[in-house]
Design an enzyme around this catalytic site. Structure first.
Site, PDB file in Angstrom:
ATOM      1  NE  ARG A 201       4.590  -4.302   2.521  1.00  0.00           N
ATOM      2  CZ  ARG A 201       3.429  -4.247   3.195  1.00  0.00           C
ATOM      3  NH1 ARG A 201       2.415  -4.977   2.824  1.00  0.00           N
ATOM      4  NH2 ARG A 201       3.276  -3.392   4.213  1.00  0.00           N
TER       5      ARG A 201
ATOM      6  CB  CYS B 202      -1.204  -5.872  -1.994  1.00  0.00           C
ATOM      7  SG  CYS B 202      -2.985  -5.743  -1.755  1.00  0.00           S
TER       8      CYS B 202
ATOM      9  NE  ARG C  59      -2.370  -1.878   7.514  1.00  0.00           N
ATOM     10  CZ  ARG C  59      -2.310  -2.987   6.780  1.00  0.00           C
ATOM     11  NH1 ARG C  59      -3.101  -4.011   7.058  1.00  0.00           N
ATOM     12  NH2 ARG C  59      -1.465  -3.091   5.786  1.00  0.00           N
TER      13      ARG C  59
ATOM     14  CG  ASP D  71      -6.109  -4.774  -3.036  1.00  0.00           C
ATOM     15  OD1 ASP D  71      -6.122  -5.835  -2.372  1.00  0.00           O
ATOM     16  OD2 ASP D  71      -6.172  -3.638  -2.495  1.00  0.00           O
TER      17      ASP D  71
ATOM     18  CD  GLN E 234       1.663  -4.594  -0.980  1.00  0.00           C
ATOM     19  OE1 GLN E 234       1.357  -4.932   0.147  1.00  0.00           O
ATOM     20  NE2 GLN E 234       2.295  -5.396  -1.817  1.00  0.00           N
TER      21      GLN E 234
ATOM     22  CG  HIS F  77      -0.604  -0.366   1.384  1.00  0.00           C
ATOM     23  ND1 HIS F  77       0.355  -0.241   2.384  1.00  0.00           N
ATOM     24  CD2 HIS F  77      -1.021  -1.667   1.416  1.00  0.00           C
ATOM     25  CE1 HIS F  77       0.489  -1.418   2.992  1.00  0.00           C
ATOM     26  NE2 HIS F  77      -0.331  -2.285   2.428  1.00  0.00           N
TER      27      HIS F  77
END
Ligand code: CP
Ligand code: NVA
Length: 306
Positions: free
Chosen positions: A293, A265, A103, A225, A133, A130
């Site tokens: 996830r 998310c 990340r 988001d 996700q 992402h």
């Protein structure tokens, strides 16, 4: 060798198979069937240059449940943070472990890392994408709507990493997606192009607009988001003003289908991108999304490291 850097590099079939595998692993997990033989003895390094709750914990637990081991490598603790190159880091880690999740900020850093690694690399979020996700999100949509093809997703807010990956993921799997963003905050051009190409094959309808009401009308899924992603903290005040009319609240949810679900998310900022009545209300599925996830990443890990 296979990586997961951006969903644009995975075929529709690979994405759909991964979702199926995630569903199987979730069902088995709930029914006491253990998976600790699937990656027995395998190790995954987790490089984090940004904060995380879900990604870190779900990857660590995933490796444990699969019979493997994970190493948390904060980029400020390993030599990468003192200037060791990505290429030397990649070549060194490739001698010890079986996979890397990273990340970080620049998407090109993840591509460079993958190019120098002899082990699979998984993108755990960059400024641009992402993908982990969105695999979990597609799984969640299928769980609630019973299908993917023809479902209408509306994404409202910032055209950020999550929006980019969602656009590609939907376009690849036949999900219709409408994205409402303010001018200057749209999804990346390259991502939009990839999505439009993929939609030609899948039949997914893509609408890009500045009007949240146009996007949300008759949607099955309303997704938002944060307006201030990691690394954008100094733009907070200006972004709060620009995005104010993009908040997901009762009024906006009211024009989606009656049985629409709300997705985010997480982490969420109540009172900014979403009103607390929506995120804590009956249409919200955000914690199922967070749980998925784990299952989706187990499927990714088995595919890449198994
Ligand atoms: N959604 C997500 O990636 O959460 P974290 O930042 O907590 O990992
Ligand atoms: N867009 C957000 C997602 C966090 C999971 C960020 O990049 O901070």
């Amino acid at each position: 060798m296979k990586h997961l850097l951006c969903l644009s590099q995975w075929s529709s079939q690979e994405i759909l198979e991964t979702i199926k595998m995630s569903e199987k692993l979730k069902f088995e997990n709930k029914n006491g069937i253990r998976h600790n033989h699937l990656l027995k003895g395998k190790t995954l390094g987790l490089i984090f240059a940004k904060s995380s709750t879900r990604t870190r914990v779900s990857f660590e637990v995933a490796m444990y449940q699969l019979g493997g081991y994970s190493l948390f490598l904060s980029s400020s603790d390993i030599q990468l943070g003192r200037g060791e190159t990505l290429s030397d880091t990649a070549r060194t880690l490739s001698r010890y472990i079986d996979g890397i999740m990273i990340r970080t900020y620049k998407h090109s850093d993840v591509i460079d890392l993958a190019n120098c690694s002899t082990i699979p690399v998984i993108n755990g979020l960059t400024d641009s994408q992402h993908p982990c996700q969105v695999l979990a999100d597609l799984m969640t949509i299928k769980e609630y709507k019973g299908k993917l093809r023809g479902v209408k997703v509306a994404y409202v807010g910032d055209g950020n990493n999550v929006a980019n990956s969602l656009l590609i993921g939907c376009a690849k799997t036949g999900v219709d997606i409408s994205v409402a963003t303010p001018e200057g905050y749209q999804c990346e051009d390259a991502t939009v192009e990839h999505a439009r190409e993929a939609a030609k094959e899948s039949g997914s309808k893509i609408v890009l607009t500045e009007d949240p009401y146009e996007a949300v009308k008759d949607a099955d899924v309303v997704y938002t988001d944060t307006w201030i992603s990691m690394g954008q903290e100094n733009e907070k005040e200006i972004r709060k003003k620009i995005f104010i009319s993009y908040q997901v609240n009762d009024k906006l949810m009211g024009i989606a289908k009656k049985d629409a679900i709300f997705m985010h998310c997480l982490p969420a900022y109540r009172g900014l991108e979403v009103d607390e009545k929506v995120i804590d209300g009956p249409q919200s599925v955000v914690f199922d999304q967070a749980e998925n996830r784990l299952h989706a990443q187990k499927a990714v890990l088995v595919k890449l490291l198994g």
